[in-house]
Design a protein around this motif. Structure first.
Motif, PDB file in Angstrom:
ATOM      1  N   HIS A  86       0.851  -1.187   0.000  1.00 50.54           N
ATOM      2  CA  HIS A  86       0.000   0.000   0.000  1.00 50.54           C
ATOM      3  C   HIS A  86       0.884   1.233   0.000  1.00 50.54           C
TER       4      HIS A  86
ATOM      5  N   LEU B   3      -5.004   8.171   9.643  1.00 49.28           N
ATOM      6  CA  LEU B   3      -6.004   7.127   9.550  1.00 49.28           C
ATOM      7  C   LEU B   3      -5.874   6.209  10.769  1.00 49.28           C
ATOM      8  N   THR B   4      -6.995   5.806  11.327  1.00 56.79           N
ATOM      9  CA  THR B   4      -6.981   4.896  12.454  1.00 56.79           C
ATOM     10  C   THR B   4      -7.737   3.627  12.088  1.00 56.79           C
ATOM     11  N   ILE B   5      -7.346   2.541  12.684  1.00 59.45           N
ATOM     12  CA  ILE B   5      -8.003   1.266  12.439  1.00 59.45           C
ATOM     13  C   ILE B   5      -8.930   0.992  13.621  1.00 59.45           C
TER      14      ILE B   5
ATOM     15  N   PRO C 295     -11.741  -1.687  15.187  1.00 55.24           N
ATOM     16  CA  PRO C 295     -12.275  -3.047  15.042  1.00 55.24           C
ATOM     17  C   PRO C 295     -13.761  -3.017  14.680  1.00 55.24           C
ATOM     18  N   LYS C 296     -14.225  -4.014  13.921  1.00 52.01           N
ATOM     19  CA  LYS C 296     -15.615  -4.069  13.498  1.00 52.01           C
ATOM     20  C   LYS C 296     -16.593  -4.302  14.631  1.00 52.01           C
TER      21      LYS C 296
END
Length: 58
Positions: A7, A51-53, A55-56
Motif C-alpha cells: 500500500h 487514519l486509524t483502524i 475493530p468491526k
C-alpha cells in the motif's frame, strides 16, 4: 501463497503557501538549512489527517 500488495501512502497535494504557513516554513527552512518549499511540504504532511483502524465489533 501469494504476496500481499504494498500500500502506498497518499500523496500530499501541494497548495500555494499563504500567511502563517509561509512564515513557519521560512523559519524552519532557515533553522534546518532546507528550502522553504521542502519545509512547507514537511509541515503539510505533519498536519495531514491520520487514519486509524477501528475493530468491526465496536
Amino acid at each position: 501463497m501469494g504476496k500481499k500488495a504494498k500500500h502506498k501512502a497518499k500523496k500530499v497535494i501541494d497548495y500555494p503557501m499563504e500567511g502563517e504557513l509561509e512564515t513557519e516554513a521560512a523559519y524552519y527552512a532557515r533553522k534546518c538549512g532546507i528550502t522553504t518549499n521542502e519545509a512547507a511540504k514537511i509541515i503539510r504532511e505533519a498536519h495531514a489527517p491520520k487514519l486509524t483502524i477501528v475493530p468491526k465489533g465496536r
